[in-house]
Design an enzyme around this catalytic site. Structure first.
Site, short mmCIF file in Angstrom:
data_model
loop_
_atom_site.label_atom_id
_atom_site.label_comp_id
_atom_site.label_asym_id
_atom_site.label_seq_id
_atom_site.Cartn_x
_atom_site.Cartn_y
_atom_site.Cartn_z
N HIS A 188 37.16 32.95 40.44
CA HIS A 188 37.71 33.14 41.78
C HIS A 188 36.56 33.07 42.80
O HIS A 188 35.38 33.14 42.44
CB HIS A 188 38.43 34.49 41.89
CG HIS A 188 37.54 35.67 41.64
ND1 HIS A 188 37.50 36.34 40.45
CD2 HIS A 188 36.63 36.27 42.44
CE1 HIS A 188 36.63 37.31 40.52
NE2 HIS A 188 36.06 37.29 41.71
C1 T46 Z 1 33.81 39.68 41.26
C2 T46 Z 1 33.32 39.78 39.86
C3 T46 Z 1 31.81 39.78 39.78
C4 T46 Z 1 40.47 46.97 40.80
O1 T46 Z 1 41.51 47.62 40.69
N1 T46 Z 1 39.51 47.34 41.69
C5 T46 Z 1 38.34 46.66 41.85
O2 T46 Z 1 37.52 47.06 42.69
C6 T46 Z 1 38.12 45.50 41.04
C7 T46 Z 1 36.84 44.71 41.18
C8 T46 Z 1 39.08 45.14 40.13
N2 T46 Z 1 40.22 45.87 40.01
C9 T46 Z 1 41.21 45.49 39.00
C10 T46 Z 1 41.88 44.13 39.23
C11 T46 Z 1 42.15 43.64 37.82
O3 T46 Z 1 43.37 44.16 37.37
O4 T46 Z 1 40.52 45.36 37.76
C12 T46 Z 1 41.03 44.29 36.98
C13 T46 Z 1 39.91 43.31 36.62
O5 T46 Z 1 39.48 42.62 37.82
P1 T46 Z 1 39.13 41.05 37.83
O6 T46 Z 1 40.04 40.35 36.91
O7 T46 Z 1 39.12 40.61 39.26
O8 T46 Z 1 37.65 41.08 37.22
P2 T46 Z 1 36.57 39.90 37.20
O9 T46 Z 1 35.52 40.33 36.24
O10 T46 Z 1 37.19 38.60 36.99
O11 T46 Z 1 35.94 39.90 38.69
C14 T46 Z 1 35.27 41.05 39.18
C15 T46 Z 1 35.65 41.29 40.64
O12 T46 Z 1 37.08 41.39 40.74
C16 T46 Z 1 35.18 40.19 41.55
O13 T46 Z 1 35.29 40.58 42.91
O14 T46 Z 1 33.18 39.06 42.10
O15 T46 Z 1 33.85 40.87 39.11
#
Ligand code: T46
Length: 136
Positions: free
Chosen positions: A49
Site C-alpha cells: 500500500h
Molecule cells: C505501514 C507498514 C510499515 C490498526 O488497527 N492500527 C494501526 O495503527 C495499524 C498500523 C494497523 N492496524 C490494523 C489494521 C490491520 O487490521 O492492524 C492490521 C494490520 O495492518 P496492515 O495490514 O496495514 O499492516 P502492514 O504491515 O501491511 O502495514 C503496516 C502499516 O499499516 C502501514 O501504515 O506503512 O506497516
C-alpha cells in the site's frame, strides 16, 4: 524518491546503548502514533500500500527486514538491520516489507492516527494518482 535513510545518534557507555527519537529534532513531523510489527512469519510479505498523507519513521529496533519502495517512477530495495538507522518514508510511496528475520521488531512512528481512508491498497490506483501529480 521522497525517502531518507539516516543515522540516529547513539548514546553508548559501558552499560549499553540508548537512542532518543525526538519530534522536531530527528523526527521531522508531529508524532501521533507509534506501532510495531513483531512475530512476523517466515516468507511473508506485507505492506502492499501507499499512504495519501501519512509520513512515517521506521526503525528495525531488533533484527532485520527488507523494504521495496516505489514512488511510481522509481523503485528501490533496502535492508533495515540497524537500530541506529531511521528510514523516513514520506506520503505517496508504495511499500512492501519482506525477509523478516525471526527476531525482527519493526517500530514505526507515524504522523497521524490510524485511518484506513489514508491507505491506497490498489497498485493501479496508486499509479494513476502518481500520473496525475506534477513531476517534481
Ligand atoms: C505501514 C507498514 C510499515 C490498526 O488497527 N492500527 C494501526 O495503527 C495499524 C498500523 C494497523 N492496524 C490494523 C489494521 C490491520 O487490521 O492492524 C492490521 C494490520 O495492518 P496492515 O495490514 O496495514 O499492516 P502492514 O504491515 O501491511 O502495514 C503496516 C502499516 O499499516 C502501514 O501504515 O506503512 O506497516
Amino acid at each position: 524518491m521522497d525517502i531518507r535513510l539516516f543515522p540516529l545518534q547513539k548514546h553508548g557507555d559501558d552499560r549499553g546503548s540508548l537512542i532518543a527519537l525526538e519530534e522536531g529534532r530527528n523526527v521531522p513531523f508531529t508524532v501521533r502514533r507509534v506501532y510495531y510489527l513483531f512475530e512476523t512469519k517466515p516468507g511473508v510479505r506485507r505492506g502492499f500500500h501507499a499512504h495519501r498523507d501519512l509520513k512515517q519513521l521506521v526503525v528495525a529496533v531488533r533484527g532485520s527486514c527488507r523494504f521495496l519502495l516505489d514512488d511510481g517512477r522509481e523503485q528501490i530495495e533496502l535492508l533495515l538491520d540497524n537500530p541506529a538507522q531511521g528510514l523516513l518514508v514520506e506520503s505517496m510511496i508504495w511499500r512492501e516489507m519482506y525477509d523478516f528475520s525471526e527476531d525482527c521488531v519493526l517500530m514505526v512512528l507515524a504522523s497521524a492516527l490510524y485511518d484506513e481512508s489514508d491507505y491506497i491498497r490498489d497498485k493501479a490506483q496508486f499509479m494513476a494518482l502518481v500520473e496525475q501529480e506534477p513531476q517534481a
